[in-house]
Design a protein around this motif. Structure first.
Motif, PDB file in Angstrom:
ATOM      1  N   GLN A 183      19.996 125.772 124.948  1.00 27.45           N
ATOM      2  CA  GLN A 183      20.500 126.295 123.677  1.00 27.45           C
ATOM      3  C   GLN A 183      19.975 125.506 122.482  1.00 27.45           C
ATOM      4  O   GLN A 183      20.453 125.653 121.361  1.00 27.45           O
ATOM      5  CB  GLN A 183      22.026 126.252 123.689  1.00 27.45           C
ATOM      6  CG  GLN A 183      22.643 127.036 124.834  1.00 27.45           C
ATOM      7  CD  GLN A 183      24.144 126.797 124.956  1.00 27.45           C
ATOM      8  OE1 GLN A 183      24.843 126.591 123.981  1.00 27.45           O
ATOM      9  NE2 GLN A 183      24.634 126.818 126.190  1.00 27.45           N
ATOM     10  N   SER A 184      18.962 124.678 122.726  1.00 25.39           N
ATOM     11  CA  SER A 184      18.493 123.761 121.688  1.00 25.39           C
ATOM     12  C   SER A 184      17.490 124.417 120.744  1.00 25.39           C
ATOM     13  O   SER A 184      16.524 125.043 121.175  1.00 25.39           O
ATOM     14  CB  SER A 184      17.852 122.534 122.350  1.00 25.39           C
ATOM     15  OG  SER A 184      17.122 121.775 121.428  1.00 25.39           O
ATOM     16  N   ALA A 225      12.566 126.181 134.979  1.00 24.22           N
ATOM     17  CA  ALA A 225      12.707 124.728 135.031  1.00 24.22           C
ATOM     18  C   ALA A 225      14.135 124.311 134.719  1.00 24.22           C
ATOM     19  O   ALA A 225      14.729 123.475 135.420  1.00 24.22           O
ATOM     20  CB  ALA A 225      11.726 124.073 134.065  1.00 24.22           C
ATOM     21  N   LEU A 226      14.700 124.872 133.663  1.00 27.14           N
ATOM     22  CA  LEU A 226      16.061 124.487 133.279  1.00 27.14           C
ATOM     23  C   LEU A 226      17.101 125.022 134.256  1.00 27.14           C
ATOM     24  O   LEU A 226      18.213 124.497 134.336  1.00 27.14           O
ATOM     25  CB  LEU A 226      16.363 124.981 131.858  1.00 27.14           C
ATOM     26  CG  LEU A 226      15.582 124.272 130.748  1.00 27.14           C
ATOM     27  CD1 LEU A 226      15.932 124.866 129.390  1.00 27.14           C
ATOM     28  CD2 LEU A 226      15.860 122.762 130.758  1.00 27.14           C
ATOM     29  N   ASN A 227      16.735 126.036 135.015  1.00 26.98           N
ATOM     30  CA  ASN A 227      17.670 126.574 136.006  1.00 26.98           C
ATOM     31  C   ASN A 227      17.900 125.604 137.163  1.00 26.98           C
ATOM     32  O   ASN A 227      18.968 125.596 137.774  1.00 26.98           O
ATOM     33  CB  ASN A 227      17.138 127.910 136.544  1.00 26.98           C
ATOM     34  CG  ASN A 227      18.168 128.667 137.349  1.00 26.98           C
ATOM     35  OD1 ASN A 227      19.321 128.771 136.959  1.00 26.98           O
ATOM     36  ND2 ASN A 227      17.762 129.187 138.495  1.00 26.98           N
ATOM     37  N   ILE A 228      16.878 124.756 137.461  1.00 24.73           N
ATOM     38  CA  ILE A 228      17.037 123.834 138.589  1.00 24.73           C
ATOM     39  C   ILE A 228      17.182 122.375 138.148  1.00 24.73           C
ATOM     40  O   ILE A 228      17.627 121.536 138.930  1.00 24.73           O
ATOM     41  CB  ILE A 228      15.858 123.941 139.578  1.00 24.73           C
ATOM     42  CG1 ILE A 228      14.547 123.524 138.916  1.00 24.73           C
ATOM     43  CG2 ILE A 228      15.764 125.328 140.178  1.00 24.73           C
ATOM     44  CD1 ILE A 228      13.426 123.299 139.908  1.00 24.73           C
ATOM     45  N   GLY A 286      18.542 116.002 126.846  1.00 22.17           N
ATOM     46  CA  GLY A 286      19.911 116.370 127.177  1.00 22.17           C
ATOM     47  C   GLY A 286      19.983 117.057 128.516  1.00 22.17           C
ATOM     48  O   GLY A 286      18.991 117.148 129.255  1.00 22.17           O
ATOM     49  N   SER A 287      21.166 117.547 128.830  1.00 23.24           N
ATOM     50  CA  SER A 287      21.347 118.293 130.069  1.00 23.24           C
ATOM     51  C   SER A 287      20.590 119.613 129.976  1.00 23.24           C
ATOM     52  O   SER A 287      20.221 120.070 128.886  1.00 23.24           O
ATOM     53  CB  SER A 287      22.833 118.568 130.309  1.00 23.24           C
ATOM     54  OG  SER A 287      23.324 119.488 129.348  1.00 23.24           O
TER      55      SER A 287
END
Length: 238
Positions: A226-227, A200-203, A219-220
């Motif tokens: 990294q959260s 999910a975070l990759n796209i 956030g982005s």
């Protein structure tokens, strides 16, 4: 420029159970926004409230400049927002083409329906091959493609995807995420509830992390990857 979707103080309840506790978020035109968190965090309840499948207990949902908080579900696809639900919910005893036609219920122009079919069949050639087959006989991956295709039939500006990779083989998961990126290139704005965090975070451009019905981080995609809040939302469950 105003966001395509703006949500303020959204609350969702199931009887005495509070599933979503007054959250605020927005989605801008052309974005992919991911909603992340453990099972029961309130992600699916949020999407279902946006399209009227569960009532909004309080708060405001504004889409494309209009307050749609209390609009009936059947009015939202014509307005430009559709949901591909968790679990696919295809009509097993209808053919693939008949399932797709259900997604175009609000379109009266036959040429527009044919254009929608052509678009979906171009995105999913396997659905064209199986267009006369009962949807219940499709594989899990093909049923997921059908669910997404059905949601696309009304040509939405905002497509909500609830757990699109759930239960699918890794190869099919990759195809689904490639498709999501392609849809964004074609001008569709997307909101994504997804357990596969790395994919999910990759796209995604941005994301929101939910825990126990609250947004605990935003956030982005690179920031969220990294959260600490993201890790604790999953490791801590509810």
């Amino acid at each position: 420029m105003a966001p395509l979707l703006s949500v303020q103080s959204l609350q969702v309840r199931y009887g005495p159970i509070e599933a979503v506790l007054g959250i605020d978020f927005e989605i801008k035109e052309g974005e992919i926004v991911a909603f992340l968190g453990a099972n029961g965090a309130g992600k699916s309840s949020t999407l279902n409230a946006l399209v009227g499948l569960v009532p909004v207990a309080s708060g405001t949902v504004t889409f494309n400049g209009s307050d749609i908080t209390d609009w009936p579900p059947e009015t939202l696809a014509p307005a430009g927002m559709t949901l591909s639900p968790e679990g696919r919910h295809v009509f097993g005893t209808l053919s693939v083409s008949e399932n797709l036609l259900m997604g175009a219920y609000s379109i009266k122009d036959k040429d527009a329906v044919n254009d929608a079919w052509e678009r979906v069949y171009t995105l999913f050639p396997i659905l064209h091959e199986r267009r006369d087959q009962f949807a219940g006989t499709l594989s899990g991956g093909q049923q997921q493609m059908l669910a997404v295709g059905r949601a696309l039939m009304s040509n939405p500006r905002l497509l909500l995807l609830d757990e699109p990779s759930l239960g699918l083989a890794p190869k099919i998961v990759g195809q689904i995420f490639d498709l999501i990126s392609l849809l964004r290139e074609q001008g569709v704005t997307l909101a994504l509830v997804e357990q596969n965090v790395s994919m999910a975070l990759n796209i995604a451009d941005r994301g929101y992390v939910l825990s126990s019905g609250k947004i605990v981080a935003a956030g982005s995609a690179s920031e969220l990857s990294q959260s600490d809040a993201l890790q604790s939302a999953y490791l801590g469950g509810e």
